[in-house]
Design an enzyme around this catalytic site. Sequence first.
Site, PDB file in Angstrom:
ATOM      1  CG  HIS A 188      11.682  12.916  67.332  1.00 10.12           C
ATOM      2  ND1 HIS A 188      11.091  14.164  67.367  1.00 10.12           N
ATOM      3  CD2 HIS A 188      11.732  12.491  68.623  1.00 10.12           C
ATOM      4  CE1 HIS A 188      10.806  14.485  68.627  1.00 10.12           C
ATOM      5  NE2 HIS A 188      11.177  13.491  69.407  1.00 10.12           N
TER       6      HIS A 188
HETATM    7  O1  RIB Z   1      15.292  15.534  69.319  1.00 14.69           O
HETATM    8  C1  RIB Z   1      14.928  14.262  68.831  1.00 14.69           C
HETATM    9  C2  RIB Z   1      16.130  13.538  68.300  1.00 14.69           C
HETATM   10  O2  RIB Z   1      17.077  13.346  69.351  1.00 14.69           O
HETATM   11  C3  RIB Z   1      15.801  12.131  67.789  1.00 14.69           C
HETATM   12  O3  RIB Z   1      16.687  11.785  66.757  1.00 14.69           O
HETATM   13  C4  RIB Z   1      16.059  11.267  68.986  1.00 14.69           C
HETATM   14  O4  RIB Z   1      16.380   9.918  68.652  1.00 14.69           O
HETATM   15  C5  RIB Z   1      17.262  11.946  69.570  1.00 14.69           C
HETATM   16  O5  RIB Z   1      18.410  11.493  68.849  1.00 14.69           O
END
Ligand code: RIB
Length: 319
Positions: free
Chosen positions: A249
């Site tokens: 992500h």
């Molecule tokens: O949904 C994914 C996000 O939530 C990413 O930033 C992960 O690190 C969590 O913070």
Amino acid sequence: MSEAASTVAPRKIIIDTDPGQDDAMAILLALASPEIEVLGITAVAGNVPLWRTAENALKVCEVAGKRDVKVFAGCEKPMAHSLITAEHVHGKTGLDGIELPQPTMALQEQSGVDFIIETLRNEPAGAVTLCTLGPLTNIATAFEKAPDIVERVGQVVMMGGAYFEVGNITPAAEFNIYVDPEAADIVFKSGADLVVMPLDVTHKALVTKPRLEAFGAFGTHVGEACKGWLDFFERFDVEKYGSEGGPLHDPTVIAYLIAPELFKGRHINVEIETQSDLTRGMTVADWWGVTDRPANAHFLGDIDADGFFTLLTERIARL
Ligand code: RIB
Ligand code: CA
């Protein structure tokens, strides 16, 4: 071939983060990239409680060998809800996957919120990009405390939300928005220039086995840390989605600053559900333009995943 010396000044950013293995990879990418100047890192409660996200941010800077980076602790709970964490994904420490020593770097005395306010007031208007990798609590709190800074923000480039992918922490909502929907609502209504990296993009950036092994091939402590983090962190998503790797992500936010051509999206209206328990934190994205709500965000939808991992691996190998 060496890169031509860049004549463009590095882009000044503040990284607001809840490390988190994927946050750690994003921080390493930023610290390894000459196009970027990290003015500071502000920790926020999210994946794990604030005392851990702040400590983890210090640990990541030490893994990178960048002990001069200023790290600040921000807000320890969301604006209107009790904190929901994600140890089931990131492990108890939030950086499970490799044993790291206690950091010897110290947190800055100043609060993360005050650092954000002070930096935006001191830097030229538009000069600073806020890169958010966790719940938007610190940003929204700074905007509420000092409304004058909103128009001074260059861009907010965030990982959060979803449209086609809908939710990962609930059927309707992505984690960063779900944890603090009131904060997200403030930021999405602020008028700041928003770039949103949703699950629609990050679920196309999968850490396949060859991509994972590329980090192990560094033969360095940094490579060992990256491989350990990614190996641990992907388990939850691989089991849940049956995919060939976990979605990476947060580094997509930093990659966007360096190589925006790797991404495609639309300028659309995005609003946040804050009232319903069933759909709390949903990013209601008007991707198909079916309303007359004004566009307020550049919402990404696609990524050149090979190009992204090539950039990520090449840069982090420099540390
Ligand atoms: O949904 C994914 C996000 O939530 C990413 O930033 C992960 O690190 C969590 O913070
Ligand atoms: Ca994060």
